[in-house]
Motif scaffolding. Structure first.
Motif, PDB file in Angstrom:
ATOM      1  N   ALA A 153      65.915  36.188  58.246  1.00  0.00           N
ATOM      2  CA  ALA A 153      65.049  35.353  59.092  1.00  0.00           C
ATOM      3  C   ALA A 153      65.807  34.858  60.318  1.00  0.00           C
ATOM      4  O   ALA A 153      67.033  34.707  60.311  1.00  0.00           O
ATOM      5  N   LEU A 154      65.049  34.593  61.384  1.00  0.00           N
ATOM      6  CA  LEU A 154      65.646  34.049  62.605  1.00  0.00           C
ATOM      7  C   LEU A 154      66.123  32.628  62.329  1.00  0.00           C
ATOM      8  O   LEU A 154      65.347  31.785  61.883  1.00  0.00           O
ATOM      9  N   ARG A 155      67.412  32.357  62.650  1.00  0.00           N
ATOM     10  CA  ARG A 155      67.982  31.077  62.232  1.00  0.00           C
ATOM     11  C   ARG A 155      68.575  30.251  63.370  1.00  0.00           C
ATOM     12  O   ARG A 155      68.715  29.041  63.244  1.00  0.00           O
ATOM     13  N   HIS A 156      68.993  30.884  64.449  1.00  0.00           N
ATOM     14  CA  HIS A 156      69.516  30.069  65.548  1.00  0.00           C
ATOM     15  C   HIS A 156      69.329  30.784  66.882  1.00  0.00           C
ATOM     16  O   HIS A 156      69.114  31.997  66.948  1.00  0.00           O
ATOM     17  N   LYS A 157      69.439  30.022  67.944  1.00  0.00           N
ATOM     18  CA  LYS A 157      69.327  30.563  69.292  1.00  0.00           C
ATOM     19  C   LYS A 157      70.650  31.208  69.716  1.00  0.00           C
ATOM     20  O   LYS A 157      71.720  30.838  69.245  1.00  0.00           O
ATOM     21  N   GLY A 164      73.553  37.662  83.508  1.00  0.00           N
ATOM     22  CA  GLY A 164      74.513  38.584  82.924  1.00  0.00           C
ATOM     23  C   GLY A 164      73.863  39.805  82.303  1.00  0.00           C
ATOM     24  O   GLY A 164      72.641  40.001  82.357  1.00  0.00           O
ATOM     25  N   VAL A 165      74.696  40.622  81.676  1.00  0.00           N
ATOM     26  CA  VAL A 165      74.232  41.888  81.093  1.00  0.00           C
ATOM     27  C   VAL A 165      73.138  41.669  80.056  1.00  0.00           C
ATOM     28  O   VAL A 165      72.069  42.288  80.115  1.00  0.00           O
ATOM     29  N   PHE A 166      73.366  40.783  79.086  1.00  0.00           N
ATOM     30  CA  PHE A 166      72.379  40.589  78.026  1.00  0.00           C
ATOM     31  C   PHE A 166      71.121  39.899  78.536  1.00  0.00           C
ATOM     32  O   PHE A 166      70.010  40.194  78.069  1.00  0.00           O
ATOM     33  N   HIS A 167      71.265  38.998  79.486  1.00  0.00           N
ATOM     34  CA  HIS A 167      70.098  38.364  80.095  1.00  0.00           C
ATOM     35  C   HIS A 167      69.190  39.439  80.680  1.00  0.00           C
ATOM     36  O   HIS A 167      67.961  39.415  80.498  1.00  0.00           O
ATOM     37  N   ARG A 168      69.777  40.395  81.344  1.00  0.00           N
ATOM     38  CA  ARG A 168      68.995  41.446  81.989  1.00  0.00           C
ATOM     39  C   ARG A 168      68.455  42.453  80.977  1.00  0.00           C
ATOM     40  O   ARG A 168      67.327  42.946  81.119  1.00  0.00           O
ATOM     41  N   VAL A 169      69.230  42.774  79.946  1.00  0.00           N
ATOM     42  CA  VAL A 169      68.753  43.683  78.905  1.00  0.00           C
ATOM     43  C   VAL A 169      67.557  43.088  78.168  1.00  0.00           C
ATOM     44  O   VAL A 169      66.551  43.759  77.914  1.00  0.00           O
ATOM     45  N   MET A 170      67.657  41.801  77.842  1.00  0.00           N
ATOM     46  CA  MET A 170      66.608  41.143  77.057  1.00  0.00           C
ATOM     47  C   MET A 170      65.452  40.642  77.905  1.00  0.00           C
ATOM     48  O   MET A 170      64.361  40.403  77.394  1.00  0.00           O
ATOM     49  N   GLY A 171      65.693  40.430  79.191  1.00  0.00           N
ATOM     50  CA  GLY A 171      64.671  39.829  80.025  1.00  0.00           C
ATOM     51  C   GLY A 171      64.477  38.356  79.726  1.00  0.00           C
ATOM     52  O   GLY A 171      63.433  37.774  80.041  1.00  0.00           O
ATOM     53  N   ALA A 172      65.472  37.736  79.097  1.00  0.00           N
ATOM     54  CA  ALA A 172      65.414  36.317  78.747  1.00  0.00           C
ATOM     55  C   ALA A 172      66.835  35.789  78.670  1.00  0.00           C
ATOM     56  O   ALA A 172      67.764  36.517  78.318  1.00  0.00           O
ATOM     57  N   SER A 173      66.988  34.512  78.984  1.00  0.00           N
ATOM     58  CA  SER A 173      68.312  33.905  78.927  1.00  0.00           C
ATOM     59  C   SER A 173      68.604  33.299  77.569  1.00  0.00           C
ATOM     60  O   SER A 173      69.759  32.928  77.284  1.00  0.00           O
ATOM     61  N   GLU A 174      67.586  33.212  76.717  1.00  0.00           N
ATOM     62  CA  GLU A 174      67.755  32.620  75.394  1.00  0.00           C
ATOM     63  C   GLU A 174      66.842  33.326  74.406  1.00  0.00           C
ATOM     64  O   GLU A 174      65.666  33.573  74.700  1.00  0.00           O
ATOM     65  N   VAL A 175      67.390  33.677  73.229  1.00  0.00           N
ATOM     66  CA  VAL A 175      66.616  34.372  72.201  1.00  0.00           C
ATOM     67  C   VAL A 175      66.932  33.754  70.846  1.00  0.00           C
ATOM     68  O   VAL A 175      67.899  33.010  70.693  1.00  0.00           O
ATOM     69  N   MET A 176      66.104  34.087  69.853  1.00  0.00           N
ATOM     70  CA  MET A 176      66.366  33.692  68.471  1.00  0.00           C
ATOM     71  C   MET A 176      66.864  34.899  67.695  1.00  0.00           C
ATOM     72  O   MET A 176      66.353  36.012  67.852  1.00  0.00           O
ATOM     73  N   GLU A 223      69.369  45.599  63.471  1.00  0.00           N
ATOM     74  CA  GLU A 223      68.753  46.727  62.773  1.00  0.00           C
ATOM     75  C   GLU A 223      67.563  46.297  61.929  1.00  0.00           C
ATOM     76  O   GLU A 223      66.682  47.118  61.627  1.00  0.00           O
ATOM     77  N   TYR A 224      67.530  45.012  61.536  1.00  0.00           N
ATOM     78  CA  TYR A 224      66.391  44.513  60.762  1.00  0.00           C
ATOM     79  C   TYR A 224      65.167  44.394  61.663  1.00  0.00           C
ATOM     80  O   TYR A 224      65.203  43.738  62.698  1.00  0.00           O
ATOM     81  N   ASN A 225      64.088  45.069  61.286  1.00  0.00           N
ATOM     82  CA  ASN A 225      62.828  45.004  62.030  1.00  0.00           C
ATOM     83  C   ASN A 225      63.002  45.458  63.482  1.00  0.00           C
ATOM     84  O   ASN A 225      62.339  44.951  64.391  1.00  0.00           O
ATOM     85  N   ALA A 226      63.891  46.423  63.690  1.00  0.00           N
ATOM     86  CA  ALA A 226      64.258  46.817  65.055  1.00  0.00           C
ATOM     87  C   ALA A 226      63.081  47.341  65.867  1.00  0.00           C
ATOM     88  O   ALA A 226      63.032  47.147  67.083  1.00  0.00           O
ATOM     89  N   ALA A 227      62.146  47.992  65.220  1.00  0.00           N
ATOM     90  CA  ALA A 227      61.029  48.584  65.954  1.00  0.00           C
ATOM     91  C   ALA A 227      60.062  47.541  66.497  1.00  0.00           C
ATOM     92  O   ALA A 227      59.321  47.814  67.445  1.00  0.00           O
ATOM     93  N   HIS A 228      60.082  46.352  65.923  1.00  0.00           N
ATOM     94  CA  HIS A 228      59.080  45.351  66.279  1.00  0.00           C
ATOM     95  C   HIS A 228      59.667  44.066  66.864  1.00  0.00           C
ATOM     96  O   HIS A 228      58.933  43.306  67.496  1.00  0.00           O
ATOM     97  N   ASP A 229      60.935  43.828  66.643  1.00  0.00           N
ATOM     98  CA  ASP A 229      61.548  42.597  67.138  1.00  0.00           C
ATOM     99  C   ASP A 229      61.933  42.763  68.614  1.00  0.00           C
ATOM    100  O   ASP A 229      62.661  43.691  68.973  1.00  0.00           O
ATOM    101  N   PRO A 230      61.457  41.885  69.503  1.00  0.00           N
ATOM    102  CA  PRO A 230      61.717  42.048  70.937  1.00  0.00           C
ATOM    103  C   PRO A 230      63.169  41.850  71.333  1.00  0.00           C
ATOM    104  O   PRO A 230      63.566  42.240  72.430  1.00  0.00           O
ATOM    105  N   VAL A 231      63.969  41.252  70.452  1.00  0.00           N
ATOM    106  CA  VAL A 231      65.399  41.092  70.717  1.00  0.00           C
ATOM    107  C   VAL A 231      66.179  42.319  70.254  1.00  0.00           C
ATOM    108  O   VAL A 231      67.160  42.724  70.880  1.00  0.00           O
ATOM    109  N   SER A 232      65.746  42.929  69.168  1.00  0.00           N
ATOM    110  CA  SER A 232      66.443  44.077  68.603  1.00  0.00           C
ATOM    111  C   SER A 232      66.127  45.376  69.345  1.00  0.00           C
ATOM    112  O   SER A 232      67.016  46.194  69.599  1.00  0.00           O
ATOM    113  N   ARG A 233      64.857  45.556  69.668  1.00  0.00           N
ATOM    114  CA  ARG A 233      64.423  46.832  70.224  1.00  0.00           C
ATOM    115  C   ARG A 233      65.175  47.243  71.497  1.00  0.00           C
ATOM    116  O   ARG A 233      65.604  48.403  71.609  1.00  0.00           O
ATOM    117  N   PRO A 234      65.398  46.353  72.467  1.00  0.00           N
ATOM    118  CA  PRO A 234      66.100  46.786  73.681  1.00  0.00           C
ATOM    119  C   PRO A 234      67.514  47.295  73.424  1.00  0.00           C
ATOM    120  O   PRO A 234      68.003  48.170  74.154  1.00  0.00           O
TER     121      PRO A 234
END
Length: 259
Positions: A153-157, A164-176, A223-234
């Protein structure tokens, strides 16, 4: 066009206290096949069975998976203690030189949990054996009980470097994210760039500075729920794009083509 061959680093696992296996989680194979669009293949992480040179010539990209054994502290100049837990010296012997070679060649990889720590150590970082024991730190370990869904389960931000690189990959500056690790990076190596942190300051996302190819690593488990999680998929989509470029002509592409 054939799919790029993406190697998944396995862990030594003993079944029924006697039968030794090289095992890889189904989640990793599903993420590689369904999100990266690659052909997943499990790699026995043992230098008595495979060489780094063979892996580099055979595979187009790599997933450095999580695993219970930790990188041996001698690899970053520390003494072994009980707090460091168990080790897999055979995996150390494969993954650390593999990371360094991929960085220089531009060959893509994605580091996950222990894989994050392998990339960190390969680039000269040091680790703490039990991050939760440091003042002000959270318990990042997997919950001892519950279903798979509860454990992952998602537990922290995680907050990324602005722009930066991850900000641009995710399209967000903060994720869970989920969190299932004990160790953590203390002193990053010169080229190991911390690009995302948990609320307690623990490094959670990083890349290798100056590497010509895809060298992302995360402390959580995408890898958990990679196809559907917006943080994992990118993360797995980016790995797949880089693997296809390497497969097509051993061409390294950067994590992001343009700002």
């Amino acid at each position: 066009m054939t799919r790029p061959l993406i190697g998944i680093i396995t862990n030594l696992h003993v079944v029924d206290s006697s039968y030794r296996t090289h095992a890889g989680g189904v989640m990793n194979s599903e993420a590689v096949a369904n999100v990266s669009g690659g052909l997943p293949a499990l790699i026995p992480a043992d230098p008595g069975l495979v060489s780094v040179e063979e892996l580099l010539e055979t595979f187009d990209a790599f997933v450095l998976t999580g695993g219970r054994p930790n990188v041996h502290p001698s690899e970053y100049g520390d003494e072994e203690t009980e707090a460091h837990g168990t080790f897999d010296r055979a995996r150390d012997a494969i993954t650390l030189p593999l990371v360094r070679a991929c960085v220089e060649r531009g060959q893509p990889f994605l580091g996950i949990c222990r894989g994050f720590q392998e990339v960190a150590v390969a680039m000269g970082s040091t680790l703490h054996p039990e991050i939760r024991n440091l003042p002000g730190r959270l318990n990042h370990r997997m919950p001892p009980d519950g279903t798979i869904e509860e454990k992952f389960a998602l537990r922290h931000k995680v907050t990324f470097t602005e722009g930066g690189v991850f900000h641009r990959v995710m399209g967000a500056s903060e994720v869970m994210t989920n969190t299932l690790h004990g160790q953590g990076v203390i002193t990053p190596g010169k080229r190991f760039v911390i690009d995302g942190r948990a609320p307690d300051g623990t490094p959670e996302a990083a890349y290798v500075e100056g590497a010509p190819g895809y060298t992302l690593a995360v402390q959580w488990h995408p890898e958990y729920n990679a196809a559907h999680d917006p943080v994992s998929r990118p993360l797995f989509e980016g790995l797949g794009e880089a693997a296809r470029a390497w497969h097509a002509g051993r061409r390294a592409i950067p994590v992001l083509r343009s700002a």
